[in-house]
Design an enzyme around this catalytic site. Sequence first.
Site, PDB file in Angstrom:
ATOM      1  N   LYS A  12     -39.421  51.611 -21.586  1.00 28.44           N
ATOM      2  CA  LYS A  12     -39.037  51.606 -20.079  1.00 28.44           C
ATOM      3  C   LYS A  12     -37.852  52.364 -19.791  1.00 28.44           C
ATOM      4  O   LYS A  12     -37.731  53.047 -18.987  1.00 28.44           O
ATOM      5  CB  LYS A  12     -38.822  50.152 -19.654  1.00 28.44           C
ATOM      6  CG  LYS A  12     -40.039  49.331 -19.875  1.00 28.44           C
ATOM      7  CD  LYS A  12     -39.953  47.709 -19.949  1.00 28.44           C
ATOM      8  CE  LYS A  12     -41.338  47.275 -19.684  1.00 28.44           C
ATOM      9  NZ  LYS A  12     -41.147  45.688 -20.331  1.00 28.44           N
ATOM     10  N   GLN A  37     -36.732  41.027 -20.235  1.00 25.06           N
ATOM     11  CA  GLN A  37     -37.988  41.100 -21.337  1.00 25.06           C
ATOM     12  C   GLN A  37     -38.357  39.699 -21.762  1.00 25.06           C
ATOM     13  O   GLN A  37     -37.421  39.176 -22.385  1.00 25.06           O
ATOM     14  CB  GLN A  37     -37.413  42.030 -22.338  1.00 25.06           C
ATOM     15  CG  GLN A  37     -38.651  42.423 -23.115  1.00 25.06           C
ATOM     16  CD  GLN A  37     -39.779  43.204 -22.681  1.00 25.06           C
ATOM     17  OE1 GLN A  37     -39.393  44.157 -21.665  1.00 25.06           O
ATOM     18  NE2 GLN A  37     -40.984  42.696 -22.760  1.00 25.06           N
ATOM     19  N   ASP A  39     -40.646  42.964 -11.660  1.00 26.56           N
ATOM     20  CA  ASP A  39     -41.814  42.403 -12.152  1.00 26.56           C
ATOM     21  C   ASP A  39     -42.667  41.815 -11.389  1.00 26.56           C
ATOM     22  O   ASP A  39     -43.841  41.317 -11.963  1.00 26.56           O
ATOM     23  CB  ASP A  39     -41.345  41.384 -13.444  1.00 26.56           C
ATOM     24  CG  ASP A  39     -41.474  42.375 -14.953  1.00 26.56           C
ATOM     25  OD1 ASP A  39     -41.925  43.297 -15.016  1.00 26.56           O
ATOM     26  OD2 ASP A  39     -40.652  41.981 -15.772  1.00 26.56           O
TER      27      ASP A  39
END
Length: 290
Positions: free
Chosen positions: A53, A97, A120
Site C-alpha cells: 500500500k 490494518q 476501507d
Amino acid sequence: MAQLIDGRALARGLDEETRIGVAERLGRGHEAPGLAVVLVGEDPASEVYVAHKIRACARVGITSYEHRLPENTPQDALLTLIARLNIDPTVHGILVQVPLPRHIDAGVILGSIDPAKDVDGFHPVNVGRLSTGTGGLVPCTPLGVMKLLDTVIDDLTGLNAVVIGKSNIVGKPIAMLLLEREATVTVTHIETRGLPEIARQADIIVAAAGSPRLVKGFWVKEGAVLIDVGITRVPNGAGGEHLVGDIAFNEVQHAKAVTPVPGGVGPMTIACLLSNTLKAARNAEEAHHA
C-alpha cells in the site's frame, strides 16, 4: 476456454486515473491526498500488505503516513492516535490494518475512524450508506469486484448472482452493490444446504468463502462469470506452497470469464483504496467550500 479477467491491467488503468486526479489537485494548489496507515504488531501478512500500500501511494502521488505500533499497544493509545488523525487536515484517509492483536477490539477501533476518512468503507455509517444506496465510501474489495464484472458484462439487470461468503468486509457489501445494479442476488456460505445446485443457477458467482477450490466445475453453468476473492496458501507437492482461490480454476474453463488467483481481485483492492483516498480528499475539499 474461459476469458481471463486481468485484474493487474485494470488496476494499472485505475491507478493512472488516480495519478491524473492527484496531479490535477496539485495543479490547483491543493496538497496531495494523505493516507495514514496504522499497523499494530508484526503480523507477517500485514507487513506485506502495508508495504504494498505504501509503494502504491508513491506511484500515484498520494502522501502516506505510516504509524507502526508495538504488539502490546493499549487500545486507548490506538484510539488516541486515531482521534489525532481524524482532526489532521493533511490526512484524508485512515487505514488500520487488520487483524489487530487479541486485546484490541477491532469493532471499536474501526468505529472510531471519521466516516469521511474511512477509506476501507468499514465504518457503520458507510455500511449504512451502502445498504441504503446513499453514497459514502465503498469497501475496496467489493468495489474492485464490481469494476472487474463491468469489463465482461455490460448490464447486470436481472442476472442471477450468487455470493458465496457472508463477511462484513466482502460478502455482504458485494451483495448490496449487485442489488443496486438490479441483479437478483442470493447470499450463501459454507453452511448453505444445496450450495452446488444454487451455484449452478448463477450467471455470476462471487466466491469469497476463504475455502480453497470450493467451487468445482460441476457447480458452474456454461457461460457464467466467476470472480474469485479467495486466496489461500496450499502445499504445491514439491515442499513449497502456492496460492489458490476459492474456485477450482482448471475445472471452470467452460465459464464465460474468470479471475485468476493471484492477479485478479487483489490488485484491484489496492487500486480502489487509492481511488477512495482521492475521493475522500475531494469530498473534504467540497465540504470546506460548502
